[in-house]
Design a protein around this motif. Structure first.
Motif, PDB file in Angstrom:
ATOM      1  N   ASN A 157      -8.638 -16.556  -9.483  1.00  0.00           N
ATOM      2  CA  ASN A 157      -7.491 -15.636  -9.529  1.00  0.00           C
ATOM      3  C   ASN A 157      -6.779 -15.581 -10.872  1.00  0.00           C
ATOM      4  O   ASN A 157      -6.041 -14.649 -11.133  1.00  0.00           O
ATOM      5  N   ASP A 200     -10.335 -22.969  -9.604  1.00  0.00           N
ATOM      6  CA  ASP A 200     -10.356 -22.556  -8.195  1.00  0.00           C
ATOM      7  C   ASP A 200     -11.492 -21.565  -7.992  1.00  0.00           C
ATOM      8  O   ASP A 200     -11.711 -20.681  -8.825  1.00  0.00           O
ATOM      9  N   THR A 224      -1.036 -20.987  -8.777  1.00  0.00           N
ATOM     10  CA  THR A 224      -1.460 -20.051  -9.826  1.00  0.00           C
ATOM     11  C   THR A 224      -0.247 -19.396 -10.477  1.00  0.00           C
ATOM     12  O   THR A 224      -0.177 -19.274 -11.706  1.00  0.00           O
ATOM     13  N   ASP A 254      -5.505 -25.225 -13.216  1.00  0.00           N
ATOM     14  CA  ASP A 254      -5.078 -24.630 -11.939  1.00  0.00           C
ATOM     15  C   ASP A 254      -6.176 -24.961 -10.926  1.00  0.00           C
ATOM     16  O   ASP A 254      -7.266 -24.404 -10.962  1.00  0.00           O
TER      17      ASP A 254
HETATM   18 MG   LIG Z   1      -4.322 -20.099  -6.860  1.00  0.00          MG
END
Ligand SMILES: [Mg+2]
Ligand SMILES: Nc1ncnc2c1ncn2[C@@H]1O[C@H](COP(=O)(O)OP(=O)(O)O)[C@@H](O)[C@H]1O
Length: 258
Positions: free
Chosen positions: A41, A37, A14, A142
């Protein structure tokens, strides 16, 4: 160009995604970033305001939208659904904006196969990942940590897999497995980024673990980064990291990855 950022949990995926996006945006490239994800985040890592973050619903949980596009209610076993749902307007409708040049979409994860009940969500998300291509834009995904999601078709349509590896045996093991599985999926460009690299020994250890020329950058360990957490602007990127990203971007360009 579609790039998937992969690796072991905590390796720095990230953080790398945020830095790469900010770096590209600073040099006037348009970037769409997808948070794939389940921890979601990325909006936090980009330093978006709390109220914006709280209001985010991942695409995977937009039941009405998924039903409207696929013709089937998510979670209902045995439903018939369209295999090619309309997805071309999704970015424009649901992206968050980080400055002028970065669009952020929170996808959520492609659910585990089996049980048969996750089909319409998965078809929708896969269609989204397959068709999401915006001319002159760089698409960065990501991804979820580890290797398990690879079997669910999360990265089949990317041009490049970047495996983020810390100089430790477990992180390297996961990165090697990811590269092997990505090769089996037929992905063209497989590259490694060293992460949290603290010394010359770290560098040579990483070099010994991967095929020659596969490492295209080594992001230095920056002690203050964890505490500070959020680096929402280009100016906030520590200088040592910024210098390395100049090298990484040059390498990506030279190899026609971006
Ligand atoms: Mg991450
Ligand atoms: N180059 C670095 N130097 C120091 N700490 C880092 C670096 N890159 C990431 N971190 C820290 O490592 C932790 C995990 O990073 P993160 O990007 O969330 O990993 P992942 O997305 O792979 O799970 C975070 O606390 C982050 O601040």
């Amino acid at each position: 160009m579609k790039l998937a950022i992969t690796g072991k949990g905590g390796a720095g995926k990230t953080t790398f995604t945020v830095f790469l996006s900010l770096f590209l945006a600073e040099f006037k490239k348009k970037v769409t970033v997808i948070d794939g994800d389940s921890t979601m985040n990325l909006p936090v890592a980009f330093g978006l305001p709390v109220d914006v973050i709280k209001a985010v619903t991942p695409l995977s949980e937009m039941d009405k939208l998924i039903e409207e596009r696929t013709g089937a209610k998510p979670g209902v076993p045995g439903s018939f659904f369209k295999m090619n749902p309309k997805v071309d307007d999704i970015s424009d409708k649901f992206a968050l904006h980080v400055g002028d040049a970065i669009r952020l979409l929170v996808m959520g994860t492609i659910a585990k196969a089996g049980g048969g009940c996750a089909c319409s969500e998965n078809v929708f998300l896969r269609a989204f990942l397959t068709h999401l291509f915006i001319a002159d834009e760089i698409l960065i995904l990501d991804m979820e940590a580890g290797i398990e999601h690879l079997g669910r078709g999360t990265i089949e349509n990317v041009d490049t897999v970047l495996a983020i590896a810390e100089p430790d045996p477990c992180s390297i093991d996961v990165a090697q497995k990811i590269l092997g599985m990505s090769r089996d999926l037929g992905i063209k460009n497989l590259k490694v980024i060293g992460s949290k690299v603290g010394s010359a020994e770290d560098k040579s250890y990483l070099k010994d673990c991967f095929p020659e020329d596969s490492i295209i950058g080594m992001v230095p360990f920056e002690p203050g980064l964890r505490r500070r957490g959020v680096v929402p602007s280009f100016a906030g990127i520590p200088e040592s990291i910024r210098n390395e990203f100049a090298v990484i971007v040059k390498n990506l360009e030279k190899q026609k990855i971006i």
